[in-house]
Motif scaffolding. Structure first.
Motif, PDB file in Angstrom:
ATOM      1  N   SER A  68       1.976   3.306   1.562  1.00 47.26           N
ATOM      2  CA  SER A  68       1.557   3.752   0.232  1.00 47.26           C
ATOM      3  C   SER A  68       0.273   4.561   0.333  1.00 47.26           C
ATOM      4  CB  SER A  68       1.349   2.572  -0.721  1.00 47.26           C
ATOM      5  OG  SER A  68       0.228   1.801  -0.331  1.00 47.26           O
ATOM      6  N   LEU A  69       0.078   5.424  -0.646  1.00 51.58           N
ATOM      7  CA  LEU A  69      -1.149   6.214  -0.790  1.00 51.58           C
ATOM      8  C   LEU A  69      -1.704   5.964  -2.177  1.00 51.58           C
ATOM      9  CD1 LEU A  69       0.053   9.673   0.603  1.00 51.58           C
ATOM     10  CD2 LEU A  69      -1.499   8.074   1.751  1.00 51.58           C
ATOM     11  N   THR A  70      -3.024   5.713  -2.251  1.00 43.89           N
ATOM     12  CA  THR A  70      -3.691   5.588  -3.546  1.00 43.89           C
ATOM     13  C   THR A  70      -5.013   6.341  -3.479  1.00 43.89           C
ATOM     14  OG1 THR A  70      -4.699   3.485  -2.875  1.00 43.89           O
ATOM     15  CG2 THR A  70      -2.675   3.350  -4.152  1.00 43.89           C
ATOM     16  N   THR A  71      -5.551   6.597  -4.651  1.00 44.57           N
ATOM     17  CA  THR A  71      -6.869   7.228  -4.731  1.00 44.57           C
ATOM     18  C   THR A  71      -7.793   6.296  -5.507  1.00 44.57           C
ATOM     19  OG1 THR A  71      -8.079   9.249  -5.293  1.00 44.57           O
ATOM     20  CG2 THR A  71      -6.364   8.567  -6.827  1.00 44.57           C
ATOM     21  N   ASP A  72      -9.072   6.555  -5.411  1.00 40.15           N
ATOM     22  CA  ASP A  72     -10.040   5.727  -6.126  1.00 40.15           C
ATOM     23  C   ASP A  72     -10.204   6.240  -7.549  1.00 40.15           C
ATOM     24  OD1 ASP A  72     -11.419   8.069  -5.453  1.00 40.15           O
ATOM     25  OD2 ASP A  72     -13.323   7.019  -5.310  1.00 40.15           O
ATOM     26  N   CYS A  73     -11.045   5.563  -8.318  1.00 36.20           N
ATOM     27  CA  CYS A  73     -11.227   5.896  -9.736  1.00 36.20           C
ATOM     28  C   CYS A  73     -11.855   7.269  -9.950  1.00 36.20           C
ATOM     29  CB  CYS A  73     -12.051   4.817 -10.434  1.00 36.20           C
ATOM     30  SG  CYS A  73     -13.663   4.518  -9.680  1.00 36.20           S
ATOM     31  N   ASP A  74     -12.603   7.778  -8.967  1.00 35.11           N
ATOM     32  CA  ASP A  74     -13.194   9.114  -9.076  1.00 35.11           C
ATOM     33  C   ASP A  74     -12.257  10.196  -8.540  1.00 35.11           C
ATOM     34  OD1 ASP A  74     -15.606   8.197 -10.161  1.00 35.11           O
ATOM     35  OD2 ASP A  74     -16.418   7.794  -8.167  1.00 35.11           O
ATOM     36  N   ARG A  75     -11.158   9.795  -7.956  1.00 32.34           N
ATOM     37  CA  ARG A  75     -10.166  10.705  -7.380  1.00 32.34           C
ATOM     38  C   ARG A  75     -10.762  11.611  -6.299  1.00 32.34           C
ATOM     39  NH1 ARG A  75      -5.327  10.343  -9.777  1.00 32.34           N
ATOM     40  NH2 ARG A  75      -5.190   9.471 -11.851  1.00 32.34           N
ATOM     41  N   ASP A  76     -11.676  11.028  -5.495  1.00 34.40           N
ATOM     42  CA  ASP A  76     -12.289  11.827  -4.422  1.00 34.40           C
ATOM     43  C   ASP A  76     -12.190  11.150  -3.055  1.00 34.40           C
ATOM     44  OD1 ASP A  76     -14.143   9.817  -4.790  1.00 34.40           O
ATOM     45  OD2 ASP A  76     -15.797  11.152  -5.286  1.00 34.40           O
ATOM     46  N   SER A  77     -11.246  10.230  -2.926  1.00 34.61           N
ATOM     47  CA  SER A  77     -10.953   9.625  -1.630  1.00 34.61           C
ATOM     48  C   SER A  77      -9.527   9.082  -1.662  1.00 34.61           C
ATOM     49  CB  SER A  77     -11.960   8.526  -1.277  1.00 34.61           C
ATOM     50  OG  SER A  77     -11.928   7.515  -2.243  1.00 34.61           O
ATOM     51  N   VAL A  78      -8.990   8.849  -0.464  1.00 35.37           N
ATOM     52  CA  VAL A  78      -7.608   8.395  -0.333  1.00 35.37           C
ATOM     53  C   VAL A  78      -7.592   7.101   0.473  1.00 35.37           C
ATOM     54  CG1 VAL A  78      -5.373   8.947   0.724  1.00 35.37           C
ATOM     55  CG2 VAL A  78      -6.666  10.737  -0.451  1.00 35.37           C
ATOM     56  N   LEU A  79      -6.746   6.175   0.067  1.00 36.15           N
ATOM     57  CA  LEU A  79      -6.488   4.956   0.822  1.00 36.15           C
ATOM     58  C   LEU A  79      -5.033   5.006   1.268  1.00 36.15           C
ATOM     59  CD1 LEU A  79      -7.258   2.079   1.800  1.00 36.15           C
ATOM     60  CD2 LEU A  79      -6.440   1.254  -0.408  1.00 36.15           C
ATOM     61  N   ALA A  80      -4.828   4.968   2.584  1.00 31.06           N
ATOM     62  CA  ALA A  80      -3.476   4.965   3.143  1.00 31.06           C
ATOM     63  C   ALA A  80      -3.191   3.579   3.716  1.00 31.06           C
ATOM     64  CB  ALA A  80      -3.347   6.023   4.232  1.00 31.06           C
ATOM     65  N   ARG A  81      -2.222   2.903   3.151  1.00 26.76           N
ATOM     66  CA  ARG A  81      -1.747   1.639   3.720  1.00 26.76           C
ATOM     67  C   ARG A  81      -0.622   2.016   4.663  1.00 26.76           C
ATOM     68  NH1 ARG A  81      -4.124  -2.664   1.363  1.00 26.76           N
ATOM     69  NH2 ARG A  81      -2.625  -4.061   2.338  1.00 26.76           N
ATOM     70  N   VAL A  82      -0.696   1.531   5.921  1.00 26.93           N
ATOM     71  CA  VAL A  82       0.209   2.014   6.951  1.00 26.93           C
ATOM     72  C   VAL A  82       0.830   0.889   7.766  1.00 26.93           C
ATOM     73  CG1 VAL A  82      -1.124   4.149   7.196  1.00 26.93           C
ATOM     74  CG2 VAL A  82      -1.551   2.240   8.759  1.00 26.93           C
ATOM     75  N   GLU A  83       1.893   1.269   8.467  1.00 24.57           N
ATOM     76  CA  GLU A  83       2.481   0.458   9.524  1.00 24.57           C
ATOM     77  C   GLU A  83       2.163   1.187  10.819  1.00 24.57           C
ATOM     78  OE1 GLU A  83       6.897   0.343  11.243  1.00 24.57           O
ATOM     79  OE2 GLU A  83       6.748  -0.274   9.143  1.00 24.57           O
ATOM     80  N   VAL A  84       1.502   0.508  11.742  1.00 24.35           N
ATOM     81  CA  VAL A  84       1.139   1.125  13.017  1.00 24.35           C
ATOM     82  C   VAL A  84       2.350   1.085  13.943  1.00 24.35           C
ATOM     83  CG1 VAL A  84      -0.422   1.073  14.996  1.00 24.35           C
ATOM     84  CG2 VAL A  84      -1.256   0.397  12.741  1.00 24.35           C
TER      85      VAL A  84
END
Length: 117
Positions: A68-84
């Motif tokens: 999944s990909l999400t952004t923060d409340c300011d929409r200036d960073s990305v969080l990628a949840r991954v499977e290695v």
């Protein structure tokens, strides 16, 4: 959707293991890297030193499959949840996480240091 202008066309991208929640690495994405990540389903960064896109694990086989990909409340960073994928190492030093180097705190506040009374 993402504000790439705050940092001259780049945003930090935090990569977290989807199962454990462990922070694995931090990279930077430009708009093209985010687009490629979304298209391929594998994390792609913008290399600030080489000035080009690179998909994590292209040569090592230790790829980061996006859950999944999400952004923060300011929409200036990305969080990628991954499977290695591959051997399970993410860091170029052959470690699971890039965040392994301790930094000492110089404060005496027990709440800040995590010390128990």
């Amino acid at each position: 959707m993402i504000d790439f202008e705050k940092m001259q066309g780049l945003v930090p991208a935090v990569v977290v293991d989807d199962q454990s929640g462990e922070v694995l690495m931090l990279g930077f994405m430009d708009e093209a890297a985010l687009d490629r990540t979304r298209q391929l389903g594998y994390v792609t960064f913008y290399s600030r030193t080489r000035k080009e896109l690179w998909t994590k694990g292209e040569t090592s086989g230790n790829r980061l499959k996006v859950v999944s990909l999400t952004t923060d409340c300011d929409r200036d960073s990305v969080l990628a949840r991954v499977e290695v994928q591959g051997e399970g190492v993410v860091c170029h030093l052959r470690r699971r996480s890039c965040f392994t180097e301790p930094i000492s705190l110089n404060c005496t506040d027990t709440a800040a240091t995590g010390d128990r009374l």
